[in-house]
Design a protein around this motif. Structure first.
Motif, PDB file in Angstrom:
ATOM      1  N   GLU A 301       0.803  -1.220   0.000  1.00 24.07           N
ATOM      2  CA  GLU A 301       0.000   0.000   0.000  1.00 24.07           C
ATOM      3  C   GLU A 301       0.837   1.272   0.000  1.00 24.07           C
ATOM      4  OE1 GLU A 301      -2.372  -0.218   3.511  1.00 24.07           O
ATOM      5  OE2 GLU A 301      -0.668  -0.051   4.884  1.00 24.07           O
ATOM      6  N   ALA A 306      -0.877   2.226  -5.974  1.00 26.00           N
ATOM      7  CA  ALA A 306      -1.505   0.984  -5.519  1.00 26.00           C
ATOM      8  C   ALA A 306      -3.025   1.024  -5.635  1.00 26.00           C
ATOM      9  CB  ALA A 306      -1.101   0.691  -4.079  1.00 26.00           C
ATOM     10  N   ASN A 307      -3.604   2.228  -5.548  1.00 25.53           N
ATOM     11  CA  ASN A 307      -5.069   2.334  -5.616  1.00 25.53           C
ATOM     12  C   ASN A 307      -5.624   1.835  -6.951  1.00 25.53           C
ATOM     13  OD1 ASN A 307      -3.781   4.974  -6.540  1.00 25.53           O
ATOM     14  ND2 ASN A 307      -5.876   5.266  -7.286  1.00 25.53           N
ATOM     15  N   ILE A 309      -4.700  -0.759  -8.520  1.00 25.36           N
ATOM     16  CA  ILE A 309      -4.832  -2.217  -8.435  1.00 25.36           C
ATOM     17  C   ILE A 309      -6.171  -2.590  -7.812  1.00 25.36           C
ATOM     18  CG2 ILE A 309      -3.864  -4.333  -7.455  1.00 25.36           C
ATOM     19  CD1 ILE A 309      -1.142  -2.856  -7.360  1.00 25.36           C
ATOM     20  N   SER A 310      -6.463  -1.992  -6.663  1.00 27.10           N
ATOM     21  CA  SER A 310      -7.707  -2.330  -5.970  1.00 27.10           C
ATOM     22  C   SER A 310      -8.925  -1.762  -6.686  1.00 27.10           C
ATOM     23  CB  SER A 310      -7.648  -1.824  -4.523  1.00 27.10           C
ATOM     24  OG  SER A 310      -7.283  -0.461  -4.467  1.00 27.10           O
ATOM     25  N   ASP A 311      -8.813  -0.537  -7.219  1.00 23.38           N
ATOM     26  CA  ASP A 311      -9.957   0.083  -7.892  1.00 23.38           C
ATOM     27  C   ASP A 311     -10.386  -0.692  -9.131  1.00 23.38           C
ATOM     28  OD1 ASP A 311      -9.907   2.036  -5.977  1.00 23.38           O
ATOM     29  OD2 ASP A 311      -9.054   3.594  -7.259  1.00 23.38           O
ATOM     30  N   HIS A 313      -9.530  -4.030  -9.732  1.00 20.39           N
ATOM     31  CA  HIS A 313      -9.573  -5.476  -9.478  1.00 20.39           C
ATOM     32  C   HIS A 313      -8.523  -6.223 -10.299  1.00 20.39           C
ATOM     33  CE1 HIS A 313     -13.304  -4.418  -7.501  1.00 20.39           C
ATOM     34  NE2 HIS A 313     -13.759  -3.904  -8.628  1.00 20.39           N
ATOM     35  N   GLN A 316      -3.763  -7.692  -5.807  1.00 17.69           N
ATOM     36  CA  GLN A 316      -3.967  -7.486  -4.375  1.00 17.69           C
ATOM     37  C   GLN A 316      -2.995  -6.445  -3.850  1.00 17.69           C
ATOM     38  OE1 GLN A 316      -4.393 -10.805  -1.701  1.00 17.69           O
ATOM     39  NE2 GLN A 316      -5.210 -12.160  -3.293  1.00 17.69           N
ATOM     40  N   VAL A 317      -3.464  -5.653  -2.890  1.00 15.47           N
ATOM     41  CA  VAL A 317      -2.641  -4.653  -2.218  1.00 15.47           C
ATOM     42  C   VAL A 317      -2.444  -5.106  -0.779  1.00 15.47           C
ATOM     43  CG1 VAL A 317      -2.437  -2.245  -1.507  1.00 15.47           C
ATOM     44  CG2 VAL A 317      -3.501  -2.806  -3.710  1.00 15.47           C
TER      45      VAL A 317
END
Length: 386
Positions: A301, A306-307, A309-311, A313, A316-317
Protein backbone atom coordinates in the motif's frame (compact mmCIF):
# COMPACT_ATOMS: atom_id res chain seq x y z
CA UNK A 1 11.92 29.08 -25.45
CA UNK A 2 15.24 28.08 -23.91
CA UNK A 3 14.84 25.31 -21.34
CA UNK A 4 17.39 23.69 -19.04
CA UNK A 5 16.75 20.19 -17.70
CA UNK A 6 18.85 19.23 -14.66
CA UNK A 7 19.40 15.67 -13.40
CA UNK A 8 22.15 14.41 -11.07
CA UNK A 9 22.91 11.33 -13.15
CA UNK A 10 21.36 9.43 -16.03
CA UNK A 11 21.20 5.71 -16.64
CA UNK A 12 18.83 4.23 -19.22
CA UNK A 13 16.82 1.89 -16.97
CA UNK A 14 15.52 4.31 -14.34
CA UNK A 15 11.92 5.52 -14.39
CA UNK A 16 12.86 9.08 -13.42
CA UNK A 17 15.49 9.17 -16.13
CA UNK A 18 13.09 7.88 -18.78
CA UNK A 19 10.52 10.48 -17.77
CA UNK A 20 13.10 13.27 -17.96
CA UNK A 21 14.23 12.28 -21.44
CA UNK A 22 10.66 11.84 -22.69
CA UNK A 23 9.62 15.30 -21.45
CA UNK A 24 12.80 16.91 -22.79
CA UNK A 25 12.29 15.24 -26.18
CA UNK A 26 8.69 16.43 -26.42
CA UNK A 27 9.70 19.99 -25.52
CA UNK A 28 12.34 19.81 -28.26
CA UNK A 29 9.76 18.49 -30.74
CA UNK A 30 7.58 21.49 -29.92
CA UNK A 31 10.36 23.78 -31.09
CA UNK A 32 12.01 24.71 -27.79
CA UNK A 33 15.78 24.88 -27.32
CA UNK A 34 16.52 22.24 -24.69
CA UNK A 35 19.81 21.52 -22.90
CA UNK A 36 20.27 18.70 -20.38
CA UNK A 37 22.74 19.15 -17.51
CA UNK A 38 23.97 16.16 -15.50
CA UNK A 39 26.93 14.86 -13.50
CA UNK A 40 27.20 11.69 -15.56
CA UNK A 41 25.44 9.97 -18.44
CA UNK A 42 25.31 6.23 -19.10
CA UNK A 43 24.09 4.97 -22.44
CA UNK A 44 23.32 6.63 -25.76
CA UNK A 45 22.88 10.40 -25.71
CA UNK A 46 20.02 11.99 -27.66
CA UNK A 47 21.02 13.20 -31.12
CA UNK A 48 19.05 16.44 -31.11
CA UNK A 49 19.42 17.58 -27.47
CA UNK A 50 22.80 18.74 -26.09
CA UNK A 51 23.91 16.97 -22.92
CA UNK A 52 26.36 18.91 -20.72
CA UNK A 53 28.21 16.86 -18.11
CA UNK A 54 29.43 19.05 -15.26
CA UNK A 55 32.78 18.01 -13.71
CA UNK A 56 31.53 17.57 -10.15
CA UNK A 57 33.83 16.36 -7.37
CA UNK A 58 33.06 15.25 -3.83
CA UNK A 59 33.54 12.34 -1.43
CA UNK A 60 29.84 11.68 -1.00
CA UNK A 61 26.60 11.86 -2.99
CA UNK A 62 25.27 14.77 -0.96
CA UNK A 63 28.47 16.77 -1.47
CA UNK A 64 28.30 16.11 -5.21
CA UNK A 65 24.63 17.17 -5.24
CA UNK A 66 25.51 20.55 -3.74
CA UNK A 67 28.44 21.00 -6.12
CA UNK A 68 26.26 20.16 -9.11
CA UNK A 69 23.62 22.74 -8.18
CA UNK A 70 26.28 25.36 -7.56
CA UNK A 71 28.04 24.73 -10.87
CA UNK A 72 24.76 24.86 -12.78
CA UNK A 73 23.88 28.25 -11.30
CA UNK A 74 27.36 29.56 -12.08
CA UNK A 75 27.10 28.71 -15.79
CA UNK A 76 27.24 31.78 -18.02
CA UNK A 77 24.04 30.72 -19.81
CA UNK A 78 22.08 29.99 -16.61
CA UNK A 79 20.24 33.33 -16.52
CA UNK A 80 19.32 33.12 -20.20
CA UNK A 81 16.96 30.16 -19.71
CA UNK A 82 13.24 30.76 -19.75
CA UNK A 83 12.83 27.89 -17.29
CA UNK A 84 15.14 25.58 -15.36
CA UNK A 85 13.49 22.21 -14.77
CA UNK A 86 14.96 19.94 -12.10
CA UNK A 87 14.49 16.21 -11.64
CA UNK A 88 16.34 16.20 -8.34
CA UNK A 89 15.90 18.63 -5.45
CA UNK A 90 18.20 21.63 -5.69
CA UNK A 91 18.05 25.44 -5.41
CA UNK A 92 17.44 27.72 -8.38
CA UNK A 93 14.69 25.72 -10.10
CA UNK A 94 11.63 27.15 -11.78
CA UNK A 95 9.96 23.72 -11.98
CA UNK A 96 10.68 20.53 -10.05
CA UNK A 97 9.49 17.06 -11.12
CA UNK A 98 8.74 15.32 -7.83
CA UNK A 99 9.64 11.68 -8.39
CA UNK A 100 11.12 11.29 -4.89
CA UNK A 101 9.23 11.03 -1.61
CA UNK A 102 9.57 13.62 1.14
CA UNK A 103 13.00 13.33 2.75
CA UNK A 104 11.90 15.30 5.82
CA UNK A 105 9.26 12.70 6.61
CA UNK A 106 11.87 9.95 6.55
CA UNK A 107 14.32 11.99 8.62
CA UNK A 108 11.77 12.88 11.32
CA UNK A 109 9.53 9.81 11.39
CA UNK A 110 11.83 6.92 10.50
CA UNK A 111 15.26 7.99 11.78
CA UNK A 112 16.84 9.05 15.07
CA UNK A 113 17.89 12.51 16.17
CA UNK A 114 21.51 11.57 15.54
CA UNK A 115 20.68 10.89 11.89
CA UNK A 116 19.19 14.36 11.48
CA UNK A 117 22.44 15.84 12.78
CA UNK A 118 24.53 14.07 10.13
CA UNK A 119 26.00 16.02 7.25
CA UNK A 120 24.06 13.90 4.77
CA UNK A 121 20.70 14.52 6.40
CA UNK A 122 21.27 18.25 6.91
CA UNK A 123 22.33 18.65 3.28
CA UNK A 124 19.34 16.82 1.83
CA UNK A 125 16.93 18.66 4.11
CA UNK A 126 18.41 21.94 2.91
CA UNK A 127 18.13 20.91 -0.75
CA UNK A 128 14.51 19.86 -0.21
CA UNK A 129 13.68 23.13 1.56
CA UNK A 130 15.16 25.03 -1.41
CA UNK A 131 12.33 23.56 -3.50
CA UNK A 132 9.40 23.19 -1.09
CA UNK A 133 10.04 25.99 1.44
CA UNK A 134 7.05 28.28 1.91
CA UNK A 135 9.00 31.31 0.71
CA UNK A 136 10.39 29.65 -2.42
CA UNK A 137 8.94 30.19 -5.90
CA UNK A 138 9.59 26.76 -7.44
CA UNK A 139 6.56 25.15 -9.05
CA UNK A 140 6.25 21.44 -8.41
CA UNK A 141 4.94 18.77 -10.79
CA UNK A 142 3.62 15.99 -8.54
CA UNK A 143 3.05 12.42 -9.63
CA UNK A 144 1.69 11.28 -6.25
CA UNK A 145 -1.40 12.91 -4.75
CA UNK A 146 -0.61 11.54 -1.29
CA UNK A 147 2.80 13.21 -1.17
CA UNK A 148 1.35 16.74 -1.49
CA UNK A 149 -0.03 16.72 2.05
CA UNK A 150 3.24 15.33 3.40
CA UNK A 151 5.33 18.09 1.84
CA UNK A 152 2.86 20.69 3.10
CA UNK A 153 3.09 19.24 6.60
CA UNK A 154 6.84 19.83 6.75
CA UNK A 155 7.26 22.92 4.57
CA UNK A 156 3.85 24.68 4.49
CA UNK A 157 4.17 24.83 0.71
CA UNK A 158 1.28 26.87 -0.78
CA UNK A 159 -1.21 24.65 -2.60
CA UNK A 160 -1.06 26.73 -5.78
CA UNK A 161 2.57 25.73 -6.32
CA UNK A 162 1.63 22.08 -6.83
CA UNK A 163 0.49 20.65 -10.16
CA UNK A 164 -0.63 17.00 -10.19
CA UNK A 165 0.25 15.02 -13.32
CA UNK A 166 -1.55 11.90 -14.57
CA UNK A 167 0.50 8.71 -14.96
CA UNK A 168 2.55 8.33 -18.12
CA UNK A 169 3.22 4.74 -19.04
CA UNK A 170 4.28 3.70 -22.50
CA UNK A 171 1.59 2.37 -24.82
CA UNK A 172 3.87 -0.37 -26.13
CA UNK A 173 3.34 -2.12 -22.78
CA UNK A 174 -0.30 -2.84 -23.77
CA UNK A 175 -1.10 -6.39 -24.82
CA UNK A 176 -0.96 -6.58 -28.64
CA UNK A 177 -3.79 -8.02 -30.68
CA UNK A 178 -1.89 -11.29 -31.16
CA UNK A 179 -1.18 -11.55 -27.43
CA UNK A 180 -2.12 -15.26 -26.94
CA UNK A 181 0.14 -16.45 -29.74
CA UNK A 182 2.91 -14.02 -28.82
CA UNK A 183 2.80 -15.07 -25.17
CA UNK A 184 3.10 -18.72 -26.11
CA UNK A 185 6.03 -18.04 -28.44
CA UNK A 186 7.87 -15.86 -25.93
CA UNK A 187 7.49 -18.38 -23.14
CA UNK A 188 8.99 -21.01 -25.43
CA UNK A 189 11.82 -18.63 -26.34
CA UNK A 190 12.56 -18.06 -22.64
CA UNK A 191 12.57 -21.80 -21.99
CA UNK A 192 9.48 -21.82 -19.75
CA UNK A 193 7.44 -24.97 -19.31
CA UNK A 194 3.72 -24.77 -19.96
CA UNK A 195 2.91 -25.18 -16.26
CA UNK A 196 5.60 -22.78 -14.97
CA UNK A 197 4.19 -19.95 -12.87
CA UNK A 198 6.44 -17.01 -13.71
CA UNK A 199 6.58 -14.29 -11.05
CA UNK A 200 8.22 -11.09 -12.30
CA UNK A 201 9.82 -8.16 -10.52
CA UNK A 202 10.99 -5.09 -12.46
CA UNK A 203 13.07 -2.23 -11.12
CA UNK A 204 16.45 -1.26 -9.73
CA UNK A 205 17.19 -0.75 -6.01
CA UNK A 206 16.27 -4.31 -5.08
CA UNK A 207 16.18 -3.72 -1.33
CA UNK A 208 13.68 -0.85 -1.52
CA UNK A 209 11.53 -2.71 -4.07
CA UNK A 210 11.14 -5.60 -1.61
CA UNK A 211 13.11 -8.38 -3.30
CA UNK A 212 14.02 -9.77 0.13
CA UNK A 213 10.33 -10.07 0.98
CA UNK A 214 9.61 -11.80 -2.34
CA UNK A 215 12.38 -14.35 -1.83
CA UNK A 216 11.11 -15.11 1.67
CA UNK A 217 7.60 -15.61 0.28
CA UNK A 218 8.89 -18.32 -2.08
CA UNK A 219 9.89 -20.41 0.91
CA UNK A 220 6.42 -19.98 2.39
CA UNK A 221 4.49 -21.23 -0.65
CA UNK A 222 2.72 -24.60 -0.52
CA UNK A 223 4.99 -27.37 -1.85
CA UNK A 224 2.74 -28.13 -4.83
CA UNK A 225 2.86 -24.50 -5.93
CA UNK A 226 6.50 -23.83 -5.14
CA UNK A 227 7.69 -26.69 -7.33
CA UNK A 228 6.44 -24.91 -10.48
CA UNK A 229 7.27 -21.30 -9.56
CA UNK A 230 10.06 -19.12 -10.96
CA UNK A 231 10.89 -15.59 -9.77
CA UNK A 232 12.67 -13.48 -12.39
CA UNK A 233 14.04 -10.04 -11.51
CA UNK A 234 14.82 -7.43 -14.18
CA UNK A 235 16.78 -4.44 -12.94
CA UNK A 236 20.19 -2.88 -12.49
CA UNK A 237 21.52 -3.59 -9.00
CA UNK A 238 23.85 -5.89 -7.09
CA UNK A 239 21.94 -9.10 -6.44
CA UNK A 240 24.61 -11.04 -4.56
CA UNK A 241 23.10 -10.60 -1.09
CA UNK A 242 19.69 -11.71 -2.35
CA UNK A 243 21.14 -14.77 -4.04
CA UNK A 244 22.73 -15.71 -0.70
CA UNK A 245 19.37 -15.21 1.01
CA UNK A 246 17.67 -17.48 -1.51
CA UNK A 247 20.33 -20.15 -1.05
CA UNK A 248 19.95 -20.01 2.75
CA UNK A 249 16.17 -20.46 2.41
CA UNK A 250 16.56 -23.31 -0.06
CA UNK A 251 14.90 -21.50 -2.99
CA UNK A 252 17.94 -20.41 -5.02
CA UNK A 253 16.82 -22.65 -7.90
CA UNK A 254 13.62 -20.58 -8.15
CA UNK A 255 15.37 -17.19 -8.46
CA UNK A 256 16.89 -15.68 -11.59
CA UNK A 257 18.31 -12.14 -11.50
CA UNK A 258 18.37 -10.97 -15.11
CA UNK A 259 20.05 -7.59 -14.79
CA UNK A 260 18.98 -4.56 -16.81
CA UNK A 261 16.82 -5.58 -19.76
CA UNK A 262 15.50 -4.04 -22.95
CA UNK A 263 12.78 -6.71 -23.37
CA UNK A 264 10.62 -5.80 -20.37
CA UNK A 265 7.43 -5.77 -22.46
CA UNK A 266 8.09 -9.31 -23.65
CA UNK A 267 8.89 -10.45 -20.12
CA UNK A 268 5.59 -9.01 -18.88
CA UNK A 269 3.61 -10.71 -21.66
CA UNK A 270 5.30 -13.99 -20.71
CA UNK A 271 4.81 -13.73 -16.94
CA UNK A 272 1.84 -14.72 -14.79
CA UNK A 273 1.96 -11.94 -12.19
CA UNK A 274 4.06 -8.97 -11.10
CA UNK A 275 5.35 -8.68 -7.54
CA UNK A 276 6.17 -5.27 -6.07
CA UNK A 277 6.28 -5.62 -2.26
CA UNK A 278 8.11 -2.30 -1.87
CA UNK A 279 9.19 -0.75 1.42
CA UNK A 280 8.90 2.71 -0.16
CA UNK A 281 7.61 3.82 -3.58
CA UNK A 282 6.45 7.28 -4.62
CA UNK A 283 4.23 5.96 -7.43
CA UNK A 284 5.24 2.66 -9.02
CA UNK A 285 4.83 3.15 -12.76
CA UNK A 286 5.71 -0.50 -13.27
CA UNK A 287 2.43 -1.45 -11.57
CA UNK A 288 0.42 0.20 -14.34
CA UNK A 289 2.72 -1.12 -17.05
CA UNK A 290 2.12 -4.64 -15.79
CA UNK A 291 -1.63 -4.13 -15.53
CA UNK A 292 -2.02 -3.08 -19.18
CA UNK A 293 0.24 -6.00 -20.11
CA UNK A 294 -2.36 -8.38 -18.72
CA UNK A 295 -0.68 -9.14 -15.39
CA UNK A 296 -2.32 -9.21 -11.98
CA UNK A 297 -0.15 -7.22 -9.57
CA UNK A 298 0.68 -7.77 -5.90
CA UNK A 299 2.03 -4.60 -4.31
CA UNK A 300 2.22 -2.92 -0.93
CA UNK A 301 0.00 0.00 0.00
CA UNK A 302 2.99 2.35 0.24
CA UNK A 303 3.08 2.52 -3.59
CA UNK A 304 1.48 5.73 -4.84
CA UNK A 305 -0.30 3.91 -7.67
CA UNK A 306 -1.50 0.98 -5.52
CA UNK A 307 -5.07 2.33 -5.62
CA UNK A 308 -5.28 1.46 -9.33
CA UNK A 309 -4.83 -2.22 -8.43
CA UNK A 310 -7.71 -2.33 -5.97
CA UNK A 311 -9.96 0.08 -7.89
CA UNK A 312 -9.74 -2.01 -11.06
CA UNK A 313 -9.57 -5.48 -9.48
CA UNK A 314 -6.20 -6.32 -11.00
CA UNK A 315 -4.43 -7.99 -8.11
CA UNK A 316 -3.97 -7.49 -4.37
CA UNK A 317 -2.64 -4.65 -2.22
CA UNK A 318 -0.82 -5.65 0.98
CA UNK A 319 -0.05 -3.64 4.13
CA UNK A 320 3.19 -1.76 3.59
CA UNK A 321 5.34 -2.23 6.64
CA UNK A 322 4.88 -5.13 9.01
CA UNK A 323 6.57 -8.45 9.71
CA UNK A 324 3.79 -10.43 8.03
CA UNK A 325 4.23 -9.01 4.51
CA UNK A 326 6.12 -12.04 3.16
CA UNK A 327 3.51 -14.46 4.50
CA UNK A 328 0.69 -12.31 3.10
CA UNK A 329 2.56 -12.14 -0.21
CA UNK A 330 2.80 -15.94 -0.35
CA UNK A 331 -0.94 -16.22 0.27
CA UNK A 332 -1.69 -13.61 -2.42
CA UNK A 333 0.47 -15.52 -4.93
CA UNK A 334 -1.48 -18.68 -4.18
CA UNK A 335 -4.82 -16.87 -4.48
CA UNK A 336 -3.98 -15.34 -7.85
CA UNK A 337 -2.50 -18.58 -9.14
CA UNK A 338 -5.85 -20.27 -8.52
CA UNK A 339 -7.79 -17.64 -10.52
CA UNK A 340 -8.61 -18.14 -14.20
CA UNK A 341 -6.08 -16.12 -16.22
CA UNK A 342 -8.68 -14.86 -18.70
CA UNK A 343 -10.17 -12.75 -15.90
CA UNK A 344 -6.98 -10.70 -15.62
CA UNK A 345 -6.73 -10.31 -19.39
CA UNK A 346 -10.30 -8.99 -19.67
CA UNK A 347 -9.78 -6.57 -16.77
CA UNK A 348 -6.51 -5.35 -18.23
CA UNK A 349 -8.06 -4.51 -21.60
CA UNK A 350 -10.85 -2.53 -19.93
CA UNK A 351 -8.34 -0.69 -17.78
CA UNK A 352 -6.17 0.33 -20.74
CA UNK A 353 -9.22 1.55 -22.69
CA UNK A 354 -10.87 3.57 -19.93
CA UNK A 355 -8.10 5.22 -17.89
CA UNK A 356 -5.90 8.25 -18.65
CA UNK A 357 -2.59 6.67 -17.69
CA UNK A 358 -0.54 7.63 -20.74
CA UNK A 359 -0.39 11.45 -20.89
CA UNK A 360 2.12 12.48 -18.21
CA UNK A 361 4.67 13.66 -20.76
CA UNK A 362 2.21 15.91 -22.59
CA UNK A 363 0.83 17.42 -19.37
CA UNK A 364 4.35 18.02 -18.03
CA UNK A 365 5.45 19.79 -21.23
CA UNK A 366 2.30 21.93 -21.15
CA UNK A 367 2.98 22.95 -17.56
CA UNK A 368 6.66 23.77 -18.18
CA UNK A 369 5.61 25.99 -21.08
CA UNK A 370 3.03 27.77 -18.91
CA UNK A 371 5.58 28.43 -16.13
CA UNK A 372 8.13 29.71 -18.63
CA UNK A 373 5.57 32.04 -20.23
CA UNK A 374 4.52 33.30 -16.81
CA UNK A 375 8.15 33.95 -15.94
CA UNK A 376 8.67 35.80 -19.22
CA UNK A 377 5.60 37.92 -18.52
CA UNK A 378 6.85 38.71 -15.04
CA UNK A 379 10.28 39.69 -16.31
CA UNK A 380 8.69 41.89 -18.97
CA UNK A 381 6.52 43.68 -16.40
CA UNK A 382 9.52 44.13 -14.12
CA UNK A 383 11.56 45.66 -16.94
CA UNK A 384 8.69 48.01 -17.86
CA UNK A 385 8.35 49.09 -14.25
CA UNK A 386 12.09 49.75 -14.07
Amino acid sequence: MKLAFALFQYFPYGGLERDMLAIASLCHQRGHEVTIYTRSWQGIKPDAIPVVELPVRGWSNHQRAVQFARQLQQRAEYKTFDAVVGFNKMPGLDVYYAADVCFAQKAWEERSGWYRLSSRSRTYLKLEAAVFGAQQATRVMMISQAQIAIFQKYYQTPAERFHLLPPGIRRERIMPENYPALRLQKRQDYGLREDTLLLLMVGSDFKRKGLGRAIKSLALLPDTLRERVQLWVAGQDDGEAFERQAEKLGVSHLLKILGARDDVSELMWSADMLLHPAHSENTGTVLLEAMVAGLPVIATEVCGYANYISDHHLGQVLPGNNDAVSRQLAQAIADIASTERQQWIDQARLFAQQQDIFSLTEHAADYIESVALSKQSGDSKSNQAG
